[in-house]
Scaffold this active site. Structure first.
Site, PDB file in Angstrom:
ATOM      1  N   TYR A 362      10.619 -17.673  36.780  1.00  0.00           N
ATOM      2  CA  TYR A 362       9.664 -16.804  36.911  1.00  0.00           C
ATOM      3  C   TYR A 362       8.015 -17.370  36.793  1.00  0.00           C
ATOM      4  O   TYR A 362       7.170 -16.791  37.336  1.00  0.00           O
ATOM      5  CB  TYR A 362       9.954 -15.953  35.563  1.00  0.00           C
ATOM      6  CG  TYR A 362       8.857 -14.812  35.439  1.00  0.00           C
ATOM      7  CD1 TYR A 362       9.176 -13.496  36.211  1.00  0.00           C
ATOM      8  CD2 TYR A 362       7.826 -14.704  34.662  1.00  0.00           C
ATOM      9  CE1 TYR A 362       8.340 -12.315  36.002  1.00  0.00           C
ATOM     10  CE2 TYR A 362       6.918 -13.703  34.629  1.00  0.00           C
ATOM     11  CZ  TYR A 362       7.222 -12.587  35.135  1.00  0.00           C
ATOM     12  OH  TYR A 362       6.494 -11.301  35.428  1.00  0.00           O
ATOM     13  N   TYR A 366       3.143 -18.958  39.102  1.00  0.00           N
ATOM     14  CA  TYR A 366       2.194 -19.261  38.231  1.00  0.00           C
ATOM     15  C   TYR A 366       1.593 -20.864  38.354  1.00  0.00           C
ATOM     16  O   TYR A 366       0.466 -21.131  38.735  1.00  0.00           O
ATOM     17  CB  TYR A 366       2.054 -18.931  36.997  1.00  0.00           C
ATOM     18  CG  TYR A 366       2.303 -17.336  36.805  1.00  0.00           C
ATOM     19  CD1 TYR A 366       1.239 -16.424  37.216  1.00  0.00           C
ATOM     20  CD2 TYR A 366       3.707 -16.785  36.458  1.00  0.00           C
ATOM     21  CE1 TYR A 366       1.484 -15.237  36.768  1.00  0.00           C
ATOM     22  CE2 TYR A 366       3.790 -15.607  36.355  1.00  0.00           C
ATOM     23  CZ  TYR A 366       2.724 -14.664  36.444  1.00  0.00           C
ATOM     24  OH  TYR A 366       2.854 -13.340  36.534  1.00  0.00           O
TER      25      TYR A 366
END
Length: 658
Positions: A362, A366
């Site tokens: 996940y 980023y």
């Protein structure tokens, strides 16, 4: 007396701005001047007054800069030389009235020049020496100019997703140019170790975390390792985002479009980052008081208007999640927590669900977005991922914001140093062997448990994820010789790793009497590196007309073509042009290592002129040293072609196999 026209007045107001800003402000001013009611006698005058007031208001939003906002890096370097020289003169003129007075005068000069003087906690002599150093001035001016330009871009309303996303185009171009200069320097500079091995600095940097792909891979290894630990310990994971109060955002979004935020109070990104740092410190302190221990990572990245927000991935015991959540909300809403939408938008809380994927998976997007855009097509605003990563990097460097930070666990510095250790003693404690195996990519042999490079194994060897400052394997350091250019003691020099192990003490009869600790140091593989002269350059080259009259650069794939070994420029600080019958510059120092810049350039020019004269006398036409400004100019460009840099000798560069 000739009266200045309105157009000339407006141009004069914006003359120091970057061209793009200047054009837009003048365009807005002209449009405002032309928008008036022609049926009114005073319409044109009223429009002009409104246009002038609007221009002055826009200029008032600019941040204070020590130089013109369109100053180039060359202008910054020139100003640094000028200010440093002025400080040296001031120091000489005030030396008879005491060092306190000298420092006070220099500090006043710094304030006048628009930068911060060294802090009051710094000792007297180092502070005075800093203010007389052009390198210190260069760093301070670059920092001040970076923040002034970007702060002005935010004030003028350029930075948002409808314009320059994350950071201004001026800052992006400046960063790209800086990266290009750095890459060219790394490619053109050679480092040689005591074994005679030569590498360009670019080759050495590619094997360190300076390489973006290496940095990203290491971060993902550590994040994945924390997740493995959480699975083994049956800990729960949570991913949450912390956003700054609305008054710290220059823009807000309405129906997908950026709109000026009327609440904006002028907070700059570095100030918003300080707000997050303070908030997080309070959260961690409150959790520690309640016995809640967490570990993971946090990532700082910009909103479209440049205001930073934090993504935090942490793990803890499942029964402590409620305490963690309430604590985060409490301190995140401590500032302006009663404003509309604060509870909804200030914290975005997402517990990790194994059914939807791994926590490391996940957070990977980023990490990639903030480093190199790896395997990403677009960001959340539809921008190209590669361009986004470039803009994010420019944003982070402009505002000096640390993008990634580990939460809990042992330090990564020891992990990196262990990779430089070729082997540990055979009788070393098990935790040392395990830590070394965990970082050195040892293959699994017959199923033995000494294999995979894994952060979780390293953490376990160091005492567990909650070891705090009690980790077992530490850096071994020795006192560094000499002092810095500012007369301060050098930082300790890292030489390897150290650890404590217990041993039993026997008496004369052979009975165990005591158990004591013994400190062991294992040195890492390090080299002494000598920085050679530039390998090649696009701006200038040393040419020699051989049998085919083909010019060659200083260094090519086959080596230094056209020159014998003794004729090549020295890779130490000594000039090798001393053989009989060869070029011998008379009256010129054979070392440049300790000359001032002015003296160095003068000597360099003399070397160039003397070498070209020697070429002419020996009938070797076309064999002279050329620069962008012509042969034998004697300026800094010609100097760069022949300068043997004997000053830069370091020993901290990792060897090739690292």
């Amino acid at each position: 007396m000739i009266r200045e026209s309105n157009e000339a007045w407006a141009v004069r107001q914006v003359v120091d701005l970057p061209p793009r800003w200047r054009g837009r402000l003048l365009g807005n001013w002209r449009a405002a001047c032309a928008s008036f009611d022609r049926s009114k006698v005073t319409g044109e005058g009223d429009a002009l007054r409104r246009a002038n007031a609007g221009l002055l208001m826009a200029l008032a939003s600019l941040s204070t800069a020590p130089l013109a906002l369109d100053a180039s890096d060359i202008d910054v370097c020139a100003a640094a030389e000028k200010y440093a020289e002025q400080c040296r003169k001031t120091a000489e003129e005030t030396q008879h009235i005491g060092r306190d007075a000298t420092r006070a005068e220099l500090e006043r000069f710094c304030i006048t020049a628009g930068i911060n003087a060294p802090g009051a906690d710094m000792e007297q002599e180092p502070a005075i020496l800093r203010m007389q150093c052009h390198l210190w001035w260069r760093r301070q001016l670059r920092r001040a100019m970076s923040r002034a330009v970007e702060g002005s871009a935010i004030g003028l309303g350029y930075v948002h997703k409808g314009g320059d996303c994350y950071v201004s185009d001026e800052s992006v171009m400046h960063r790209l140019q800086q990266n290009a200069r750095n890459a060219e320097m790394l490619e053109s500079t050679i480092a040689r170790n005591e074994l005679g091995q030569e590498f360009t600095l670019a080759e050495l940097a590619a094997k360190s975390p300076a390489n973006k792909s290496v940095r990203r891979a290491e971060l993902m290894t550590r994040i994945n390792g924390f997740e493995r630990i959480a699975i083994d310990m049956k800990h729960a994971g949570v991913f949450f985002t912390l956003t700054a109060p609305s008054r710290m955002h220059a823009y807000r979004t309405i129906n997908g479009k950026p709109v000026r935020n009327r609440k904006y109070d002028g907070t700059k990104p570095n100030e918003a980052q300080a707000h997050h740092t303070k908030t997080w410190a309070r959260i961690r302190a409150a959790l520690a008081r309640r016995g809640v221990r967490i570990y993971g990572f946090r990532i700082a990245e910009p909103n479209h208007d440049g205001t930073p927000h934090w993504h935090v991935l942490v793990f803890c015991k499942p029964d402590e999640l409620a305490i963690l959540k309430s604590t985060v909300y409490k301190y995140a809403l401590a500032v302006d927590g009663d404003e509309a939408g604060a509870r909804k938008h200030r914290v975005d809380w997402k517990p990790m669900d194994p059914a939807k994927g791994t926590a490391a998976g996940y957070i990977a997007k980023y990490v990639a977005k903030n480093i190199d855009g790896y395997r990403l097509d677009k960001d959340m605003y539809g921008n190209d991922a590669i361009q986004t990563s470039q803009r994010v990097e420019a944003w982070a460097t402009r505002w000096r914001i640390r993008q990634f930070q580990q939460i809990g666990g042992p330090p990564v510095t020891v992990w990196r140093e262990l990779r430089r250790v070729q082997s540990v003693p055979a009788d070393a404690p098990g935790f040392v062997v395990s830590a070394h195996n965990a970082v050195n990519k040892i293959a699994v042999i017959e199923g033995r448990e000494n294999a995979s490079v894994a952060w979780d194994r390293y953490v376990a060897a160091q005492g567990g994820v909650f070891c705090g400052r009690g980790y077992r394997v530490r850096l071994a350091t020795v006192a560094a010789e000499g002092a810095t250019r500012y007369g301060e003691e050098r930082a300790p020099k890292v030489i390897g790793i150290t650890f404590n192990e217990e041993y039993k003490v026997r008496d004369a009869r052979g009975n165990w009497t005591d158990v004591r600790e013994m400190q062991t140091i294992v040195e890492s593989k390090r080299f002494e590196w000598e920085i050679l002269r530039p390998a090649s350059s696009n701006a200038f080259a040393v040419s020699y007309a051989g049998s085919d009259s083909t010019p060659t650069t200083v260094r090519d794939a086959e080596g230094f073509s056209g020159f014998e070994r003794a004729q090549r420029a020295s890779w130490t600080c000594v000039n090798n042009c001393t053989e009989s019958g060869e070029f011998k510059p008379e009256g010129i120092p054979t070392t440049f290592g300790r000359l001032s810049e002015a003296a160095y350039e003068a000597c360099s020019g003399a070397v160039v002129a003397a070498f070209n004269e020697w070429v002419r006398r020996n009938g070797r036409e076309g064999g002279g040293i050329e620069s962008a400004g012509g042969a034998g100019t004697g300026g800094s460009q010609a100097a760069s072609a022949v300068r043997p840099d004997g000053r830069a000798k370091t020993d901290g560069i990792a060897s090739k196999h690292h």
